[in-house]
Design a protein around this motif. Structure first.
Motif, PDB file in Angstrom:
ATOM      1  N   UNK A 152      20.215   7.360   2.104  1.00 32.52           N
ATOM      2  CA  UNK A 152      19.255   7.222   1.016  1.00 32.52           C
ATOM      3  C   UNK A 152      19.378   8.317  -0.039  1.00 32.52           C
ATOM      4  N   UNK A 153      20.151   9.348   0.255  1.00 35.62           N
ATOM      5  CA  UNK A 153      20.197  10.497  -0.648  1.00 35.62           C
ATOM      6  C   UNK A 153      21.605  10.789  -1.163  1.00 35.62           C
ATOM      7  N   UNK A 154      22.560   9.914  -0.891  1.00 37.77           N
ATOM      8  CA  UNK A 154      23.938  10.171  -1.291  1.00 37.77           C
ATOM      9  C   UNK A 154      24.132   9.919  -2.783  1.00 37.77           C
ATOM     10  N   UNK A 155      25.037  10.652  -3.423  1.00 39.54           N
ATOM     11  CA  UNK A 155      25.380  10.346  -4.818  1.00 39.54           C
ATOM     12  C   UNK A 155      26.084   9.005  -4.907  1.00 39.54           C
ATOM     13  N   UNK A 156      26.020   8.369  -6.072  1.00 38.87           N
ATOM     14  CA  UNK A 156      26.539   7.012  -6.210  1.00 38.87           C
ATOM     15  C   UNK A 156      28.055   6.945  -6.087  1.00 38.87           C
ATOM     16  N   UNK A 157      28.734   8.039  -6.390  1.00 38.11           N
ATOM     17  CA  UNK A 157      30.196   8.001  -6.320  1.00 38.11           C
ATOM     18  C   UNK A 157      30.705   8.005  -4.890  1.00 38.11           C
ATOM     19  N   UNK A 158      29.888   8.480  -3.942  1.00 43.21           N
ATOM     20  CA  UNK A 158      30.339   8.634  -2.557  1.00 43.21           C
ATOM     21  C   UNK A 158      30.211   7.309  -1.826  1.00 43.21           C
ATOM     22  N   UNK A 159      31.354   6.724  -1.487  1.00 45.59           N
ATOM     23  CA  UNK A 159      31.399   5.429  -0.820  1.00 45.59           C
ATOM     24  C   UNK A 159      32.320   5.510   0.402  1.00 45.59           C
ATOM     25  N   UNK A 160      32.246   4.538   1.296  1.00 45.19           N
ATOM     26  CA  UNK A 160      33.098   4.595   2.494  1.00 45.19           C
ATOM     27  C   UNK A 160      34.578   4.694   2.176  1.00 45.19           C
ATOM     28  N   UNK A 161      35.026   4.058   1.107  1.00 44.65           N
ATOM     29  CA  UNK A 161      36.457   4.055   0.817  1.00 44.65           C
ATOM     30  C   UNK A 161      36.973   5.385   0.285  1.00 44.65           C
ATOM     31  N   UNK A 162      36.089   6.282  -0.190  1.00 45.97           N
ATOM     32  CA  UNK A 162      36.565   7.576  -0.697  1.00 45.97           C
ATOM     33  C   UNK A 162      35.941   8.770   0.016  1.00 45.97           C
ATOM     34  N   UNK A 163      35.311   8.527   1.174  1.00 40.27           N
ATOM     35  CA  UNK A 163      34.610   9.604   1.881  1.00 40.27           C
ATOM     36  C   UNK A 163      35.475  10.302   2.936  1.00 40.27           C
ATOM     37  N   UNK A 164      36.703   9.844   3.147  1.00 37.38           N
ATOM     38  CA  UNK A 164      37.542  10.424   4.194  1.00 37.38           C
ATOM     39  C   UNK A 164      37.841  11.894   3.891  1.00 37.38           C
ATOM     40  N   UNK A 165      37.700  12.725   4.908  1.00 39.43           N
ATOM     41  CA  UNK A 165      38.047  14.157   4.839  1.00 39.43           C
ATOM     42  C   UNK A 165      37.237  14.911   3.786  1.00 39.43           C
ATOM     43  N   UNK A 166      36.014  14.463   3.542  1.00 36.21           N
ATOM     44  CA  UNK A 166      35.165  15.171   2.579  1.00 36.21           C
ATOM     45  C   UNK A 166      33.967  15.852   3.238  1.00 36.21           C
ATOM     46  N   UNK A 167      33.632  15.485   4.449  1.00 38.34           N
ATOM     47  CA  UNK A 167      32.426  15.986   5.103  1.00 38.34           C
ATOM     48  C   UNK A 167      32.822  16.965   6.209  1.00 38.34           C
TER      49      UNK A 167
END
Length: 640
Positions: A123-138
């Motif tokens: 509910x609090x994620x930025x709009x650019x952060x999606x499953x397809x581009x979230x790899x190795x970011x967290x």
């Protein structure tokens, strides 16, 4: 990527990786030595809370992982948690605390669902952060949750990767700019709330119950309490072949049974209690009447005994020296010395009962978590049970004396949840707080209008739920100009209710036999003809609807104005006008906003607390309607 592919085939498993930063070039053997030392330091540091923990399937374990592809060498592991989701979040807590205690380590955690930490804070994620581009970011770094962002524009912040970074790139960024990647306060709060309360929360997740068990099982559980998890799973996942070995009960005969107190996790206890099972007559296990005061204890003991019998039937007899071989390694000696330095034994004298109990727990933890799974000396639960049966002395009289002074068992009323408790749980869901209850009906209409005006994409309808977003605007001039181009007429002369339908009717009547010139000339005359036909069509429709009750279902502006004045005579209101001009004088504008709110509230009330279209649309836009307290009071007074 390899880890993700592996987890895709392992359901209910969590993977964790710990990387050393900065990644300085060094000899692979030296790097392995350094990482192995971190394993020993971590195991010793967290042994006090890990030794007594009861895992659902597999324990938390760290081993050295060599470099593979884009993934550098690291320490990590995979733990299957099964139905107990608390095991996964306890591991998240451990990873956070490890990176806090060892700030030179950065950690990743994911499961077969992917980045489940982001799912928790969706509910609090930025709009650019999606499953397809979230790899190795967290990552967890220095005890904090970090997210590596994308550059806002292609030319801005060139040091940020525009696509998903590799793990090595992410580690370099964390090393160079650790403070730049701290997740937002709301995202961290959502994740930290899920792991708050540990390690004290571990004790709250346990349940102690009396069980009438064979004396051999009581002795095994005294020395290895965590084996209860394997026994419960063996019974819970039994098949007809497993039950065949339980007909004679060759290992755990029901002849010598004693009462004991067994510690379960709440998940294990629920799995055992909620399964209805009748033992085979040949097994020797019989149950008293359900009204008997020991019925529950005997039923639990019978089910556990079946689980232990199934475990032992799946393995061969092992040598009692196999465990002794594990404890003669230099790694165990170093592990034991580290425990003594960290006051694990809490000042107990060496050789005392309490000291030996702590020592047995440390030995079992060392064997299950420190020794590599691929090592030949690692034993299955069934093999460990058989080993304990061969090595531990059995004193039934002593067990019966202990049974006479058992502590009371815990209350299991938590198995049943009341409506008030459910409301309390739902009230603690993120996003449902006091600020959400301060709603405004005007906000409902504005949100719905913004939703209707939103432009949908191939990904579906976008809901303007975030107050931080720019307000959705509706350009009336552009809309009317577009209608003019489509209809070829002045939009002010049209009624917007039926433009699309009338347009379809008229264009379907085009003559197919005319040549192109005649057709072009007819198109010039079409708007005027269409306007006349449209007006006559609308006049007919209004005339028919005026003599029905359809108009009464809407709240008009005249009704709102007359409500503040003296009510008129019913006879005057019901009188019908034959004159067509009088029909149009009664057509007062409809209050769109009031009708919208009224219909939404009626739809929401008709859902009776269940999910439905009204609540789904409103919640997606961040509008949370409160419970209808008036209707609850009316229903309760009616029942009374």
């Amino acid at each position: 990527m390899d880890g993700e592919l592996r987890l895709a085939t392992v359901e209910d498993a969590v993977q964790y990786q710990l990387f050393l930063i900065p990644q300085e070039p060094c000899n692979p053997e030296q790097h392995r030595e350094v990482l192995q030392q971190y394993v020993e330091r971590i195991v010793v540091q967290f042994a006090p809370i890990l030794v007594s923990y009861i895992w659902q399937y597999q324990p938390f374990n760290l081993t050295y992982k060599p470099a593979k592809g884009d993934t550098p060498a690291h320490i990590g592991g995979v733990t299957k948690f099964g139905d107990n989701i608390e095991d996964e979040w306890f591991i998240v807590y451990l990873i956070q605390q490890i990176t806090k205690k060892f700030p030179e380590l950065a950690a990743r955690v994911d499961d077969n669902d992917g980045e489940f930490l982001l799912i928790e804070a969706a509910d609090f994620l930025p709009k650019w952060l999606k499953p397809e581009n979230s790899a190795n970011r967290v990552f967890f770094h220095q005890g904090e949750l970090c997210i590596i962002p994308q550059p806002k524009t292609p030319g801005e912040e060139p040091w940020l990767p525009a696509t998903s970074p590799t793990i090595l790139q992410a580690l370099m960024l964390l090393s160079a700019h650790p403070e730049e990647f701290l997740a937002t306060k709301s995202i961290r709060a959502a994740v930290y709330k899920r792991i708050s309360g540990y390690p004290e929360k571990v004790q709250a997740s346990l349940h102690r119950a009396h069980c009438y068990l064979p004396a051999d099982i009581v002795m095994v559980l005294k020395h290895r309490p965590a084996l209860v998890a394997a026994a419960v799973q063996a019974f819970y996942l039994r098949d007809p072949i497993d039950l065949q070995v339980c007909r004679p009960f060759r290992i755990f005969s029901p002849d010598r049974r004693v009462m004991t107190s067994v510690t379960f996790t709440k998940c294990l206890y629920a799995q055992l209690m909620q399964q209805k099972f009748v033992p085979d007559r040949c097994s020797g296990y019989t149950l008293p009447s359900p009204a008997h005061h020991q019925y529950k204890a005997q039923e639990l003991g019978m089910k556990l005994a079946h689980g232990f019998e199934i475990l032992c039937s799946k393995c061969d007899t092992v040598s009692p020296d196999s465990k002794r071989q594990v404890l003669n390694t230099p790694l165990w000696a170093g592990f034991l010395n580290s425990l003594k330095k960290n006051s694990y034994f809490k000042g107990e004298l060496e050789g005392s009962a309490k000291y030996l109990e702590q020592l047995h727990m440390a030995e079992n933890y060392f064997q299950q978590s420190v020794i590599k799974p691929e090592n030949s000396v690692a034993m299955s639960p069934g093999e460990e049970i058989l080993t304990l049966l061969q090595t531990l002395p059995l004193n039934v009289d002593e067990l019966e004396k202990e049974a006479a002074g058992l502590p009371p068992e815990d209350d299991d009323s938590w198995l049943e949840i009341s409506p008030d408790a459910l409301d309390q749980i739902l009230s603690e869901v993120p996003g449902r707080n006091e600020e959400d209850q301060k709603y405004d009906l005007a906000g409902v209409t504005e949100s719905m209008k913004a939703f209707i005006s939103k432009v949908s994409t191939h990904e579906g309808a976008e809901t303007p739920w975030s107050p931080a977003e720019t307000c959705v605007t509706f350009d009336v001039d552009s809309f009317t100009n577009a209608l003019d181009k489509i209809l070829g007429a002045d939009s002010e002369e049209l009624d917007s209710d039926d433009l699309d339908e009338e347009e379809q009717f008229e264009f379907l009547d085009s003559d197919e036999d005319l040549d192109s010139e005649a057709h072009g000339q007819q198109e010039k005359e079409l708007p005027n003809e269409m306007m006349g036909s449209l007006r006559s069509y609308m006049d007919e429709m209004d005339s028919e609807l005026t003599h029905t009750n359809v108009g009464k279902s809407f709240i008009t502006q005249r009704k709102m104005a007359s409500s503040a004045k003296e009510p008129l005579s019913r006879d005057a209101d019901c009188a019908l006008e034959d004159d067509s001009d009088a029909i149009y004088t009664d057509l007062t504008p409809v209050d769109v906003d009031l009708n919208l709110v009224t219909n939404l509230l009626e739809s929401y009330s008709a859902q009776a607390g269940l999910a439905g279209p009204a609540s789904n649309i409103l919640q997606s836009m961040g509008v949370h309607l409160p419970e209808n307290i008036d209707s609850r009071c009316i229903s309760s007074s009616t029942t009374d």
